[in-house]
Design a protein around this motif. Sequence first.
Motif, PDB file in Angstrom:
ATOM      1  N   ARG A  41      -6.927  -7.104  46.930  1.00 49.30           N
ATOM      2  CA  ARG A  41      -5.529  -7.010  47.374  1.00 49.30           C
ATOM      3  C   ARG A  41      -4.634  -6.792  46.152  1.00 49.30           C
ATOM      4  O   ARG A  41      -5.121  -6.648  45.042  1.00 49.30           O
ATOM      5  CB  ARG A  41      -5.129  -8.315  48.080  1.00 49.30           C
TER       6      ARG A  41
ATOM      7  N   LYS B  16     -10.219 -10.022  36.636  1.00 56.39           N
ATOM      8  CA  LYS B  16     -10.299 -11.350  36.007  1.00 56.39           C
ATOM      9  C   LYS B  16      -9.264 -11.527  34.904  1.00 56.39           C
ATOM     10  O   LYS B  16      -8.531 -12.509  34.884  1.00 56.39           O
ATOM     11  CB  LYS B  16     -11.694 -11.593  35.400  1.00 56.39           C
ATOM     12  N   SER B  17      -9.241 -10.577  33.968  1.00 55.90           N
ATOM     13  CA  SER B  17      -8.355 -10.746  32.811  1.00 55.90           C
ATOM     14  C   SER B  17      -6.887 -10.692  33.230  1.00 55.90           C
ATOM     15  O   SER B  17      -6.055 -11.418  32.688  1.00 55.90           O
ATOM     16  CB  SER B  17      -8.662  -9.696  31.746  1.00 55.90           C
ATOM     17  N   THR B  18      -6.597  -9.845  34.213  1.00 52.59           N
ATOM     18  CA  THR B  18      -5.229  -9.763  34.747  1.00 52.59           C
ATOM     19  C   THR B  18      -4.831 -11.115  35.337  1.00 52.59           C
ATOM     20  O   THR B  18      -3.749 -11.651  35.040  1.00 52.59           O
ATOM     21  CB  THR B  18      -5.172  -8.681  35.854  1.00 52.59           C
TER      22      THR B  18
ATOM     23  N   GLY C  81     -14.023  -5.271  36.246  1.00 50.76           N
ATOM     24  CA  GLY C  81     -12.892  -4.518  36.790  1.00 50.76           C
ATOM     25  C   GLY C  81     -12.255  -5.136  38.015  1.00 50.76           C
ATOM     26  O   GLY C  81     -11.338  -4.560  38.596  1.00 50.76           O
TER      27      GLY C  81
END
Length: 219
Positions: free
Chosen positions: A193, A21-23, A18
């Motif tokens: 952030r 990472k994937s973002t 969460g």
Amino acid sequence: MPDRRKQGVFISLEGLDGVGKSTQFDRLCRALEARGWPVFTVREPGGTAIGEKVRSIVLDPANHEMAPAAEALLYAASRAQLVEERIRPALAQGKLVLADRYVDSSLAYQGRGLGLGVGAVREVNGFATGGLLPDLTLLLDADPDRAMDHLTSARSSDRIERRGPDYRRDVRREYLALAEADPDRLKVIDAGRGIDEVHQDVLSAVLEFLKTRGRGVRA
Ligand SMILES: Nc1ncnc2c1ncn2[C@@H]1O[C@H](COP(=O)(O)OP(=O)(O)OP(=O)(O)O)[C@@H](O)[C@H]1O
Ligand SMILES: [Mg+2]
């Protein structure tokens, strides 16, 4: 030991569940492609037909009786398949391989988190991958409880995510220890952030790396 046979560049993203990472993976992929890099993406666990089957076993909350060593070996098996079937061929073609998690996840989650020992898990993974490590790893670091907050609203948690806050703190500590031990490969990025700010740092770290240590793979 670095693998001298490859010609491409291998970059992995790491961090707690969460943390984004994937973002960041998607953003980084698009930014590099826009700059003309031949990007090849893989995700863990899974990324191959065999690996996806292993992934469903590992993440299934019904498998609560899974032994820690079995969990570590299943991840390593999935990774062995991914390296052989996807990563090595892509590197041999001079691609820039971007991985959403790789060996460091196992060192932190199974080696430290499950108490198997980082050395033992590193050895198993050395066998699984033939010693292939990323050239650069971006560690997205943030407070574990805040990272989980992102996730719980989005979907139901998997078997690993259901582990408690102490487990996640151990995993974060190990990730940071790995970065401290190998600062040339692992770069810590403050992921607590906004998505754009984190992306700027991720991209800068990658472009800096490609400038100083890239091997002319640009298309
Ligand atoms: N910097 C951020 N600030 C706030 N929310 C974020 C940030 N980065 C990602 N998110 C959101 O948090 C959620 C989890 O992000 P993401 O799926 O990228 O995490 P992940 O690290 O890939 O998780 P997992 O380990 O489960 O794959 C998503 O809903 C995403 O939109
Ligand atoms: Mg993800």
